[in-house]
Motif scaffolding. Structure first.
Motif, short mmCIF file in Angstrom:
data_model
loop_
_atom_site.label_atom_id
_atom_site.label_comp_id
_atom_site.label_asym_id
_atom_site.label_seq_id
_atom_site.Cartn_x
_atom_site.Cartn_y
_atom_site.Cartn_z
N PRO A 1 -40.49 11.99 77.75
CA PRO A 1 -39.40 11.24 78.37
C PRO A 1 -38.09 11.45 77.64
O PRO A 1 -38.06 11.71 76.43
N GLY A 2 -37.00 11.31 78.39
CA GLY A 2 -35.68 11.24 77.79
C GLY A 2 -35.35 9.78 77.54
O GLY A 2 -36.21 9.00 77.14
N LEU A 3 -34.11 9.38 77.79
CA LEU A 3 -33.69 8.01 77.56
C LEU A 3 -34.20 7.12 78.69
O LEU A 3 -33.73 7.21 79.83
N ILE A 4 -35.14 6.24 78.36
CA ILE A 4 -35.75 5.33 79.32
C ILE A 4 -35.55 3.91 78.82
O ILE A 4 -35.71 3.65 77.61
N GLU A 5 -35.27 2.99 79.71
CA GLU A 5 -35.11 1.60 79.29
C GLU A 5 -36.48 0.97 79.11
O GLU A 5 -37.18 0.65 80.07
N ARG B 1 -27.34 9.25 83.93
CA ARG B 1 -27.91 7.91 83.90
C ARG B 1 -29.17 7.92 83.05
O ARG B 1 -29.74 8.98 82.76
N ALA B 2 -29.57 6.73 82.62
CA ALA B 2 -30.85 6.59 81.95
C ALA B 2 -31.96 6.51 82.99
O ALA B 2 -31.70 6.31 84.17
N GLY B 3 -33.20 6.66 82.53
CA GLY B 3 -34.33 6.55 83.43
C GLY B 3 -34.98 5.18 83.36
O GLY B 3 -34.64 4.35 82.51
N ASP C 1 -36.33 13.97 81.77
CA ASP C 1 -35.16 13.51 81.01
C ASP C 1 -33.84 13.63 81.76
O ASP C 1 -32.77 13.60 81.15
N GLY C 2 -33.90 13.76 83.08
CA GLY C 2 -32.67 13.89 83.84
C GLY C 2 -31.93 15.20 83.62
O GLY C 2 -30.78 15.34 84.02
#
Length: 265
Positions: A184-188, A216-218, A246-247
């Motif tokens: 994953p990239g940036l995930i909340e 955007r975040a994921g 990761d978008g």
């Protein structure tokens, strides 16, 4: 109902990616064992049919053995294991990190998935002889691909996970049990919540995920959907791979990004 009657174990299921994935498996017919150190894992399974919660430490061998035994006792075996539990270890650099920090991060993030493979792998192979196949998934990270997405201990642990799934895929050759990692990239999630909360507090939420092309975040469900695909028969020829979600962040080296439809300079 891709996973009707499949038995799935998900660690780190108390929140974030683990919770979203456990609930997504259950929604598609799986019998789910959701595990986490946090008591929030019991909320994960509330209202779900054929789902139980287990409190455990994913980096402790006796806990992993007991988790697998619980799944076998409750549901008759294991078809899929998603080794998702992990910790960040903070942002300390190489020269500021203690041996204790490195030890704990590697224990949970790398030894944890290794224990999952060690103890669940034989049970999944056993079931695969009857069902035709099984799957093991591990949560790695874009931080495991190159520097800049996490602290050194965290990044090294996730790089280890990527190699671990490659090694495990080879050692499980001919068993029809596939092993893959998700990056994953940036995930909340709970791990990143402080950063998200701070950005919102200071009015900079728009900057979250700004370095990837989607800007955007994921969200956890976007990772859960990839996990379900990799665990399903639709991914029957995907093995020993690290799937990046990761978008588009890792598709490029850092640059001053061009705005869509505008000149680069």
């Amino acid at each position: 109902m891709r996973f009707r009657d499949k038995v799935v174990i998900v660690t780190g299921a108390g929140s974030g990616i683990g919770r979203a994935t456990a609930q997504a498996f259950a929604a598609e017919g799986a019998r789910v064992v959701a595990a986490d150190m946090s008591g929030q894992v019991y909320a994960t399974v509330e209202g779900l049919d054929n789902a139980i919660a287990v409190s455990m430490d994913a980096g402790k061998e006796s806990d992993v053995e007991a988790l697998v035994a619980t799944a076998c006792e409750a549901f008759g075996g294991v078809d899929i294991f998603f080794a998702n539990a992990g910790i960040s270890g903070g942002a300390a650099g190489i020269f500021d990190s203690s041996v204790e920090l490195w030890t704990e991060v590697l224990r949970v993030n790398l030894i944890g998935p290794a224990l999952a493979i060690k103890h669940a792998g034989p049970k999944i192979v056993e079931r695969a002889k009857q069902t035709g196949g099984g799957a093991i998934l591990c949560t790695a990270s874009v931080a495991g691909l190159r520097s800049g997405a996490g602290g050194p201990a965290y990044s090294a642990s996730k790089a280890g996970v990527i190699n671990l799934v490659q090694s495990a895929a080879q050692q499980l050759a001919t068993s029809n049990v596939r092993v893959n990692a998700i990056c994953p990239g940036l995930i909340e999630t709970g791990m990143t919540q402080r950063a998200f909360d701070y950005a919102r507090e200071v009015g900079k939420e728009h900057k979250l995920g700004q370095l990837n092309p989607l800007r955007r975040a994921g969200v956890p469900d976007e990772i859960a959907q990839v996990a379900l695909f990799l665990a399903s028969d639709a991914a029957s020829y995907v093995n020993g791979q690290a799937w990046v979600v990761d978008g588009g962040l890792s598709s490029s080296h850092p640059v001053t990004r061009q705005e869509f439809g505008k000149p680069a300079f």
